[in-house]
Enzyme design. Structure first.
Site, PDB file in Angstrom:
ATOM      1  CE  LYS A   8      30.084  51.297  31.069  1.00  0.00           C
ATOM      2  NZ  LYS A   8      30.016  51.236  29.487  1.00  0.00           N
ATOM      3  CB  ALA A  95      27.809  58.376  25.269  1.00  0.00           C
ATOM      4  N   GLY A 100      24.125  57.680  33.438  1.00  0.00           N
ATOM      5  CA  GLY A 100      22.737  57.658  34.386  1.00  0.00           C
ATOM      6  C   GLY A 100      23.183  56.664  35.447  1.00  0.00           C
ATOM      7  CG  ASP A 134      26.649  49.217  33.249  1.00  0.00           C
ATOM      8  OD1 ASP A 134      27.003  47.848  33.327  1.00  0.00           O
ATOM      9  OD2 ASP A 134      26.445  49.875  32.186  1.00  0.00           O
TER      10      ASP A 134
HETATM   11  P1  ATP Z   1      25.347  52.661  29.392  1.00  0.00           P
HETATM   12  O1  ATP Z   1      26.792  52.958  29.288  1.00  0.00           O
HETATM   13  O2  ATP Z   1      25.216  52.097  31.020  1.00  0.00           O
HETATM   14  O3  ATP Z   1      24.632  51.882  28.278  1.00  0.00           O
HETATM   15  P2  ATP Z   1      24.460  55.243  28.519  1.00  0.00           P
HETATM   16  O4  ATP Z   1      25.806  55.896  28.394  1.00  0.00           O
HETATM   17  O5  ATP Z   1      24.173  54.295  27.005  1.00  0.00           O
HETATM   18  O6  ATP Z   1      24.665  54.002  29.592  1.00  0.00           O
HETATM   19  P3  ATP Z   1      22.946  57.008  30.090  1.00  0.00           P
HETATM   20  O7  ATP Z   1      23.388  58.455  29.108  1.00  0.00           O
HETATM   21  O8  ATP Z   1      23.305  56.570  31.173  1.00  0.00           O
HETATM   22  O9  ATP Z   1      23.099  55.943  28.742  1.00  0.00           O
HETATM   23  O10 ATP Z   1      21.434  57.180  29.907  1.00  0.00           O
HETATM   24  C1  ATP Z   1      20.539  57.240  28.853  1.00  0.00           C
HETATM   25  C2  ATP Z   1      19.055  57.299  28.746  1.00  0.00           C
HETATM   26  O11 ATP Z   1      18.674  57.294  30.066  1.00  0.00           O
HETATM   27  C3  ATP Z   1      18.645  58.540  28.367  1.00  0.00           C
HETATM   28  O12 ATP Z   1      17.617  58.256  27.327  1.00  0.00           O
HETATM   29  C4  ATP Z   1      18.072  59.560  29.307  1.00  0.00           C
HETATM   30  O13 ATP Z   1      16.958  60.030  29.015  1.00  0.00           O
HETATM   31  C5  ATP Z   1      17.723  58.576  30.366  1.00  0.00           C
HETATM   32  N1  ATP Z   1      18.508  59.023  31.779  1.00  0.00           N
HETATM   33  C6  ATP Z   1      17.726  58.852  32.981  1.00  0.00           C
HETATM   34  N2  ATP Z   1      18.614  59.234  34.014  1.00  0.00           N
HETATM   35  C7  ATP Z   1      19.666  59.810  33.317  1.00  0.00           C
HETATM   36  C8  ATP Z   1      20.624  60.499  33.872  1.00  0.00           C
HETATM   37  N3  ATP Z   1      20.854  60.657  35.187  1.00  0.00           N
HETATM   38  N4  ATP Z   1      21.647  60.832  33.147  1.00  0.00           N
HETATM   39  C9  ATP Z   1      21.570  60.597  31.723  1.00  0.00           C
HETATM   40  N5  ATP Z   1      20.713  60.053  31.141  1.00  0.00           N
HETATM   41  C10 ATP Z   1      19.626  59.622  32.107  1.00  0.00           C
END
Ligand code: ATP
Length: 290
Positions: A8, A95, A100, A134
């Protein structure tokens, strides 16, 4: 069963205040894009969940949200067989693109189908909300207004046809730290979310892009100037507008023509400023995960 867990972007992101429980009330316009992690899930005879991933730095155990999602349904429905999950990550990690959460949403949908549990989308969204704010949106997908802590969702009309250039620099930003460093009283410019909703209703792409704004951007890009540099490169190369997604550091720019998005992608790649560069499209609901 093969599943696509889609990323997203936040076309607009506002943080309204901090709640007594420590969470923040937000108001955001969410948009699913055609950048995805690929998941293969299959039933195995032996009980338990086995998870593998292509990235060594993503946990391949019960800390992974995809594992947690499978475990939640398998426990609730007392499923005796086991599940094998292979997760191929393409969505940048940590990111601001809900990678996740989207993996978890895809697994909820997949396990529901694979074991014929008969849960509705709403029922999956409710279970998803216990794992992350989310996740209900990632089950629903498309264009939506998210309120509350992100779980109160109202579907919105789709964005008119356009292209999204994603650029993720190699700096890392923790979502928790981003909220902690956000000074709510110092936010002087907030996105015009109601105006963006009106533009979505009338299908006015420039009305939408001119209102793109993220309250995290000033603080995070001050700490990581590369974010502003990527935004500038995108806008100097034909983006109608470019902003940061979520709590960053991913940046996206909106282009009317694919050719312009691809040219800007080439420039961004050769600049060395972004670790991931990808041209995606807006995703519309009605398409299945698999
Ligand atoms: P958001 O946009 O919801 O803030 P994000 O992009 O910041 O999400 P993700 O990549 O979803 O973050 O997740 C980051 C953290 O979650 C990492 O520290 C990772 O170790 C842990 N994690 C747990 N499950 C997953 C997964 N399926 N994919 C990626 N990271 C994961």
């Amino acid at each position: 069963m093969r599943l696509r867990a889609m990323a997203k972007i936040n076309l607009a992101l506002d943080v309204l205040g901090k709640r007594p429980d420590g969470y923040h009330d937000v108001r955001m316009i969410m948009q699913t894009i055609s950048m995805y992690d690929a998941l293969d899930i299959q039933i195995k005879k032996e009980p338990g969940i086995e998870l593998s991933t292509n990235l060594p730095y993503v946990p391949a155990d019960s800390r992974n949200l995809a594992y947690k999602a499978a475990d939640l349904l398998m426990q609730e429905f007392d499923i005796k067989e086991g599940l094998q999950i292979h997760l191929e990550k393409f969505i940048p990690v940590s990111a601001g693109m809900a990678g996740g959460s989207s993996d978890a949403a895809a697994v909820l949908v997949g396990v529901n189908n694979l074991f014929r549990l008969g849960l509705s989308k709403q029922e999956l969204m409710k279970r998803g909300s216990t794992l992350g704010a989310d996740i209900p949106y990632c089950v629903m997908r498309g264009t939506a207004l998210a309120e509350g802590i992100g779980e109160k969702l109202t579907p919105l009309p789709s964005v008119p046809e356009c292209f999204v250039l994603v650029g993720k620099p190699s700096v890392s930003v923790s979502t928790k730290a981003a909220y902690e460093s956000l000074r709510l009283d110092a936010i002087d410019r907030r996105p015009d979310i109601d105006g963006m909703i009106e533009s979505l209703k009338t299908g006015d792409l420039s009305g939408i892009t001119s209102r793109m704004q993220n309250v995290f951007q000033p603080g995070i890009s001050e700490a990581h100037p590369v974010i502003g540099d990527i935004i500038k490169l995108m806008e100097d190369n034909g983006a109608m507008k470019a902003i940061m997604s979520g709590s960053g550091p991913s940046v996206f720019g909106i282009y009317e023509k694919r050719k312009d998005a691809s040219n800007a992608a080439e420039k961004l790649r050769s600049s060395g400023m972004a670790r991931t560069v990808y041209v995606a499209r807006m995703f519309r609901v009605g398409k299945p995960f698999a």
